[in-house]
Write a protein that holds these residues in place. Structure first.
Motif, PDB file in Angstrom:
ATOM      1  N   ARG A  66      24.996  53.202  58.052  1.00 48.01           N
ATOM      2  CA  ARG A  66      25.948  52.093  57.955  1.00 48.01           C
ATOM      3  C   ARG A  66      27.320  52.583  57.516  1.00 48.01           C
ATOM      4  O   ARG A  66      28.358  52.107  57.992  1.00 48.01           O
ATOM      5  CB  ARG A  66      25.435  51.028  56.975  1.00 48.01           C
ATOM      6  CG  ARG A  66      24.139  50.375  57.409  1.00 48.01           C
ATOM      7  CD  ARG A  66      23.878  49.076  56.660  1.00 48.01           C
ATOM      8  NE  ARG A  66      23.965  49.191  55.217  1.00 48.01           N
ATOM      9  CZ  ARG A  66      22.976  49.601  54.427  1.00 48.01           C
ATOM     10  NH1 ARG A  66      21.807  49.959  54.951  1.00 48.01           N
ATOM     11  NH2 ARG A  66      23.123  49.654  53.124  1.00 48.01           N
ATOM     12  N   ARG A  69      29.111  54.289  60.441  1.00 52.64           N
ATOM     13  CA  ARG A  69      29.597  53.272  61.390  1.00 52.64           C
ATOM     14  C   ARG A  69      30.820  52.545  60.825  1.00 52.64           C
ATOM     15  O   ARG A  69      31.792  52.291  61.559  1.00 52.64           O
ATOM     16  CB  ARG A  69      28.472  52.270  61.706  1.00 52.64           C
ATOM     17  CG  ARG A  69      27.462  52.773  62.723  1.00 52.64           C
ATOM     18  CD  ARG A  69      26.555  51.669  63.211  1.00 52.64           C
ATOM     19  NE  ARG A  69      25.680  51.170  62.155  1.00 52.64           N
ATOM     20  CZ  ARG A  69      24.498  51.709  61.854  1.00 52.64           C
ATOM     21  NH1 ARG A  69      24.056  52.771  62.525  1.00 52.64           N
ATOM     22  NH2 ARG A  69      23.754  51.195  60.897  1.00 52.64           N
ATOM     23  N   TRP A  70      30.778  52.213  59.546  1.00 53.92           N
ATOM     24  CA  TRP A  70      31.901  51.526  58.906  1.00 53.92           C
ATOM     25  C   TRP A  70      33.154  52.398  58.962  1.00 53.92           C
ATOM     26  O   TRP A  70      34.247  51.930  59.299  1.00 53.92           O
ATOM     27  CB  TRP A  70      31.553  51.188  57.454  1.00 53.92           C
ATOM     28  CG  TRP A  70      32.576  50.363  56.738  1.00 53.92           C
ATOM     29  CD1 TRP A  70      32.617  49.001  56.651  1.00 53.92           C
ATOM     30  CD2 TRP A  70      33.708  50.856  55.998  1.00 53.92           C
ATOM     31  NE1 TRP A  70      33.705  48.607  55.895  1.00 53.92           N
ATOM     32  CE2 TRP A  70      34.393  49.724  55.490  1.00 53.92           C
ATOM     33  CE3 TRP A  70      34.201  52.124  55.720  1.00 53.92           C
ATOM     34  CZ2 TRP A  70      35.546  49.832  54.719  1.00 53.92           C
ATOM     35  CZ3 TRP A  70      35.353  52.239  54.952  1.00 53.92           C
ATOM     36  CH2 TRP A  70      36.012  51.107  54.461  1.00 53.92           C
ATOM     37  N   ALA A  72      33.767  54.925  61.051  1.00 49.94           N
ATOM     38  CA  ALA A  72      34.200  55.091  62.443  1.00 49.94           C
ATOM     39  C   ALA A  72      34.954  53.855  62.914  1.00 49.94           C
ATOM     40  O   ALA A  72      35.991  53.968  63.590  1.00 49.94           O
ATOM     41  CB  ALA A  72      32.991  55.360  63.340  1.00 49.94           C
ATOM     42  N   ASN A  73      34.473  52.688  62.543  1.00 54.80           N
ATOM     43  CA  ASN A  73      35.160  51.451  62.922  1.00 54.80           C
ATOM     44  C   ASN A  73      36.501  51.311  62.214  1.00 54.80           C
ATOM     45  O   ASN A  73      37.389  50.601  62.704  1.00 54.80           O
ATOM     46  CB  ASN A  73      34.273  50.242  62.613  1.00 54.80           C
ATOM     47  CG  ASN A  73      33.070  50.142  63.531  1.00 54.80           C
ATOM     48  OD1 ASN A  73      33.099  50.638  64.656  1.00 54.80           O
ATOM     49  ND2 ASN A  73      31.999  49.517  63.061  1.00 54.80           N
ATOM     50  N   ALA A  74      36.649  51.992  61.068  1.00 52.52           N
ATOM     51  CA  ALA A  74      37.917  51.985  60.352  1.00 52.52           C
ATOM     52  C   ALA A  74      38.893  53.027  60.905  1.00 52.52           C
ATOM     53  O   ALA A  74      40.006  53.173  60.390  1.00 52.52           O
ATOM     54  CB  ALA A  74      37.679  52.240  58.861  1.00 52.52           C
ATOM     55  N   GLY A  75      38.461  53.759  61.942  1.00 55.61           N
ATOM     56  CA  GLY A  75      39.347  54.716  62.594  1.00 55.61           C
ATOM     57  C   GLY A  75      39.170  56.153  62.189  1.00 55.61           C
ATOM     58  O   GLY A  75      39.905  57.032  62.658  1.00 55.61           O
ATOM     59  N   ARG A  77      37.913  59.787  62.347  1.00 54.23           N
ATOM     60  CA  ARG A  77      37.459  60.611  63.479  1.00 54.23           C
ATOM     61  C   ARG A  77      36.941  61.975  63.024  1.00 54.23           C
ATOM     62  O   ARG A  77      36.516  62.775  63.838  1.00 54.23           O
ATOM     63  CB  ARG A  77      38.588  60.818  64.483  1.00 54.23           C
ATOM     64  CG  ARG A  77      39.083  59.531  65.126  1.00 54.23           C
ATOM     65  CD  ARG A  77      40.251  59.779  66.063  1.00 54.23           C
ATOM     66  NE  ARG A  77      39.917  60.722  67.128  1.00 54.23           N
ATOM     67  CZ  ARG A  77      40.345  61.980  67.195  1.00 54.23           C
ATOM     68  NH1 ARG A  77      41.113  62.474  66.231  1.00 54.23           N
ATOM     69  NH2 ARG A  77      40.007  62.756  68.206  1.00 54.23           N
ATOM     70  N   ALA A  99      30.412  55.752  68.342  1.00 54.65           N
ATOM     71  CA  ALA A  99      31.589  54.900  68.162  1.00 54.65           C
ATOM     72  C   ALA A  99      32.829  55.524  68.779  1.00 54.65           C
ATOM     73  O   ALA A  99      33.684  54.829  69.324  1.00 54.65           O
ATOM     74  CB  ALA A  99      31.813  54.646  66.668  1.00 54.65           C
ATOM     75  N   ASN A 100      32.923  56.856  68.682  1.00 54.81           N
ATOM     76  CA  ASN A 100      34.084  57.584  69.209  1.00 54.81           C
ATOM     77  C   ASN A 100      33.610  58.940  69.707  1.00 54.81           C
ATOM     78  O   ASN A 100      33.329  59.822  68.889  1.00 54.81           O
ATOM     79  CB  ASN A 100      35.148  57.743  68.130  1.00 54.81           C
ATOM     80  CG  ASN A 100      36.410  58.416  68.644  1.00 54.81           C
ATOM     81  OD1 ASN A 100      36.398  59.062  69.697  1.00 54.81           O
ATOM     82  ND2 ASN A 100      37.496  58.293  67.914  1.00 54.81           N
ATOM     83  N   ASP A 254      22.711  45.505  56.749  1.00 51.33           N
ATOM     84  CA  ASP A 254      22.512  45.126  58.143  1.00 51.33           C
ATOM     85  C   ASP A 254      21.559  43.929  58.175  1.00 51.33           C
ATOM     86  O   ASP A 254      20.533  43.936  57.494  1.00 51.33           O
ATOM     87  CB  ASP A 254      21.907  46.318  58.896  1.00 51.33           C
ATOM     88  CG  ASP A 254      21.842  46.098  60.396  1.00 51.33           C
ATOM     89  OD1 ASP A 254      21.429  44.990  60.801  1.00 51.33           O
ATOM     90  OD2 ASP A 254      22.190  47.013  61.151  1.00 51.33           O
TER      91      ASP A 254
END
Length: 274
Positions: A66, A69-70, A72-75, A77, A99-100, A254
């Protein structure tokens, strides 16, 4: 558990398979196969002493997924996973690169078997690598040529220390280690921590102490730290992200894991470099 690797399985030179190893014990706890009889026997003794130990291990692993993922979603890399352990399901590079696809992941572990298995898994992946390294010697990681080649420290990096700082004793100055890592990071980078915390009931504390005493007989004794002590490890370079230092099962749970029992001894947090 699934079938485990035979003790005749080839291991790197110098690896002592007569002594339990934290990385291999954790692998077995998660259902992995890269462990030996001594690791399995040790885990059964630890779980008998502290019956919730398996749930704690799985809660830690679920938190790792989690958290990645959090991030990666925040940018984010770039990921530096120190104490990454033996590859199992839901590895950092798999989650981050889903995610990227350009996400870069550097794994670091002290156990040669973890490094060997990670290297095999990462064959053909140009954005994920592994090195052997010791968290207690952060400069040997931060300035390792492979790390510097893969990661750009002029850009944000997420440093993952999941289920590893509790193997660093106070005399090794874990807060100083975290501070040194923080000094290498630019603002907007992140620090991820999961750490063994104290049990909350008298019976739980007795059970946990029995398990802790077992680890005293291994090369990697466990140090139990509460939320305040973990905050001290984070230090002033970082600010805690909501919800702060909480149990693994309470950190952005989740919905599919809503029925998982609370694990108050698995303390976790994510902090952002100021």
């Amino acid at each position: 558990m699934v079938g485990c690797v035979s003790d005749a399985y080839w291991v790197p030179e110098g690896v002592d398979i007569t002594v339990p190893d934290a990385s291999r014990v954790y692998d077995y706890a998660l259902g992995g196969v890269h462990n030996f009889a001594v690791d399995r026997e040790f885990w059964h003794r630890a779980e008998a002493a502290f019956p919730g130990a398996g749930l704690v291990a799985r809660a830690n692993r679920a938190f790792l997924g989690r958290a990645v993922r959090w991030l990666a979603n925040a940018g984010v890399r770039q990921f530096l996973d120190i104490g990454s352990g033996i590859p199992t399901l839901g590895n950092v590079h798999e989650v981050a690169q889903e995610a990227n696809p350009d996400a870069r992941v550097m794994y670091v572990d002290l156990d040669p078997i973890a490094v060997q298995q990670s290297r095999s898994l990462l064959t053909g992946n140009p954005y994920a690598r592994v090195i052997e390294g010791d968290l207690r010697k952060p400069d040997s990681i931060l300035y390792h040529p492979d790390v510097l080649q893969l990661l750009d420290f002029a850009e944000p990096v997420a440093v993952l220390t999941v289920a590893v700082l509790h193997f660093v004793p106070d005399e090794a100055e874990p807060a100083t280690i975290v501070e040194r890592i923080g000094e290498s990071l630019v603002g907007g980078s992140f620090l991820v921590i999961s750490h063994l915390g104290p049990a909350v009931t008298p019976d739980g504390r007795k059970q946990q102490e029995k398990a802790r005493q077992l680890y005293e007989k291994t090369p990697t004794p466990v140090v139990i730290r509460d939320a305040g002590e973990i905050a001290d490890l984070v230090g002033d370079q970082f600010e805690l992200i909501e919800p702060g230092i909480v149990s693994a099962t309470d950190w952005h749970p989740d919905p599919d894991e809503a029925d998982d029992p609370p694990q108050p001894t698995a303390l976790v947090t994510i902090a952002r470099k100021r």
